[in-house]
Scaffold this motif. Structure first.
Motif, PDB file in Angstrom:
ATOM      1  N   THR A 270       0.736   2.000   8.753  1.00 38.94           N
ATOM      2  CA  THR A 270      -0.333   2.779   8.097  1.00 38.94           C
ATOM      3  C   THR A 270       0.199   4.160   7.715  1.00 38.94           C
ATOM      4  O   THR A 270      -0.302   5.184   8.174  1.00 38.94           O
ATOM      5  CB  THR A 270      -1.558   2.922   9.026  1.00 38.94           C
TER       6      THR A 270
ATOM      7  N   ASP B 150       4.323   0.806  -5.273  1.00 44.05           N
ATOM      8  CA  ASP B 150       2.976   0.920  -4.706  1.00 44.05           C
ATOM      9  C   ASP B 150       1.985   0.056  -5.470  1.00 44.05           C
ATOM     10  O   ASP B 150       1.986   0.023  -6.707  1.00 44.05           O
ATOM     11  CB  ASP B 150       2.497   2.376  -4.760  1.00 44.05           C
TER      12      ASP B 150
ATOM     13  N   SER C  65      -1.710   5.418   2.565  1.00 47.97           N
ATOM     14  CA  SER C  65      -2.046   3.990   2.540  1.00 47.97           C
ATOM     15  C   SER C  65      -3.546   3.750   2.569  1.00 47.97           C
ATOM     16  O   SER C  65      -4.032   2.781   1.983  1.00 47.97           O
ATOM     17  CB  SER C  65      -1.387   3.257   3.716  1.00 47.97           C
TER      18      SER C  65
ATOM     19  N   HIS D 174      -4.926   3.736  -0.896  1.00 48.68           N
ATOM     20  CA  HIS D 174      -4.554   2.515  -1.602  1.00 48.68           C
ATOM     21  C   HIS D 174      -5.283   1.292  -1.035  1.00 48.68           C
ATOM     22  O   HIS D 174      -5.564   0.347  -1.775  1.00 48.68           O
ATOM     23  CB  HIS D 174      -3.035   2.327  -1.552  1.00 48.68           C
TER      24      HIS D 174
ATOM     25  N   SER E 221       3.408   0.882   4.163  1.00 45.16           N
ATOM     26  CA  SER E 221       2.226   0.118   4.567  1.00 45.16           C
ATOM     27  C   SER E 221       2.111  -1.127   3.702  1.00 45.16           C
ATOM     28  O   SER E 221       2.415  -1.095   2.505  1.00 45.16           O
ATOM     29  CB  SER E 221       0.949   0.952   4.421  1.00 45.16           C
TER      30      SER E 221
ATOM     31  N   LEU F 265       0.828  -1.208   0.000  1.00 48.86           N
ATOM     32  CA  LEU F 265       0.000   0.000   0.000  1.00 48.86           C
ATOM     33  C   LEU F 265       0.861   1.258   0.000  1.00 48.86           C
ATOM     34  O   LEU F 265       0.386   2.325  -0.385  1.00 48.86           O
ATOM     35  CB  LEU F 265      -0.928   0.001   1.218  1.00 48.86           C
ATOM     36  N   GLY F 266       2.100   1.122   0.449  1.00 49.34           N
ATOM     37  CA  GLY F 266       3.019   2.251   0.443  1.00 49.34           C
ATOM     38  C   GLY F 266       4.450   1.766   0.428  1.00 49.34           C
ATOM     39  O   GLY F 266       4.857   1.009   1.312  1.00 49.34           O
TER      40      GLY F 266
END
Length: 320
Positions: A78, A312, A82, A85, A63, A48-49
């Motif tokens: 987090t 990502d 994030s 995403h 994340s 997510l990150g």
């Protein structure tokens, strides 16, 4: 009204072929309609990150989302961006069994309140365990972090119902301070499918954890932010199917950066000594972006397995 007529079966050559063709189509229809059950569970991870605290790297901050059999089960850190995403990933907040934190620097934790507020709209109706490090003079413990956000005197005190025992809420936050022994990993069984392990790692003056997740016969280790692997982290990562190591500094970074993060040569040593099957470099920062070729050379001096740079929203299935 035209009625369906079955093909006649006779000695005629054409009739026999029509009948055989019909039976073949019928068999294919039956085979397609029978559900196929997966023989084994599948653990997967989505990033997510993949970035750090910068606003110039065009990445969300750290994340990771872990799924089992296609259902999101664990959220690891987090960082800012994030939560967007997470939404794009199609994951359901109600499916998350726990949130794990490596530490509470802004680029690893800032979106957490957004997830909690979103729980109201998602209809979450079961408690949410939150695991993270103990605190020190510079950083709150996990319980202190949650209280600082949602306690009666917290920044987001209007969401105190998710924390206060006496308040009525659809679900409660359950913060847990993880305190591994110096010579032994913290371990807990999150469910009959998922085992969590964690060790303390040095990250300058900030309390920090590295995490290992074992599920469905597969293992992932997250180094988190650390400047020195050490034997405890090597043992935690031993034999992992995938090691996610944070690559935030180039090999010849200054002393301040190296007091917080591993240079590529130490990442390579960690991967080699732990005998991991694959290495994924995340937490990518601008100061190391122009030296990724050198990063690979330094890692290759120690580790010969597959190496990738995180992006990502990329998905990984460590144990296909």
């Amino acid at each position: 009204m035209t009625k369906h007529r079955w093909p006649e079966v006779n000695d005629n050559h054409q009739g026999r072929h029509k009948c055989q063709a019909f039976l073949l189509v019928l068999l294919l229809v039956l085979l397609v309609s029978v559900p196929v059950m997966a023989e084994t569970s599948a653990l997967s991870m989505q990033i997510l990150g993949s970035g750090g605290p910068e606003l110039s790297d065009k990445r969300a901050s750290t994340s990771y989302l872990l799924s089992l059999d296609g259902k999101a089960r664990l959220l690891m850190d987090t960082g800012p961006g994030s939560s967007l995403h997470f939404e794009v990933s199609g994951a359901d907040l109600n499916d998350i069994d726990a949130v794990l934190f490596s530490h509470f620097h802004v680029d690893h934790s800032a979106d957490f309140p957004a997830y909690i507020k979103a729980g109201y709209f998602s209809g979450r109706d079961r408690d949410l365990p939150v695991y993270g490090p103990a605190g020190n003079a510079l950083m709150p413990s996990t319980q202190g972090f949650i209280q600082g956000l949602f306690g009666k005197q917290g920044v987001y005190r209007y969401l105190n119902e998710y924390l206060a025992p006496e308040a009525k809420a659809a679900y409660k936050l359950k913060p847990i301070d993880v305190k591994p022994r110096a010579d032994q990993a913290y371990q807990t069984k999150l469910s009959h499918e998922i085992t969590l392990r964690a060790v303390n790692v040095p990250h300058g003056p900030i309390p920090a954890l590295a995490w290992r997740i074992d599920a469905a016969g597969c293992s992932l280790t997250f180094s988190g932010d650390t400047n020195l692997p050490g034997s405890v982290l090597t043992e935690l990562a031993s034999g992992s199917d995938l090691l996610i190591a944070h690559h935030a500094v180039p090999e010849h970074a200054g002393p301040a950066a190296l007091s917080l993060h591993m240079p590529p040569s130490l990442i390579g040593k960690l991967a080699a000594e732990a005998g991991v099957k694959r290495l994924l470099l995340s937490h990518r920062m601008q100061r190391a972006a122009d030296s990724e070729a050198e990063t690979l050379r330094k890692i290759r001096e120690h580790y010969a397995g597959p190496v990738e740079f995180a992006e990502d929203m990329a998905r990984y299935q460590p144990c296909p």
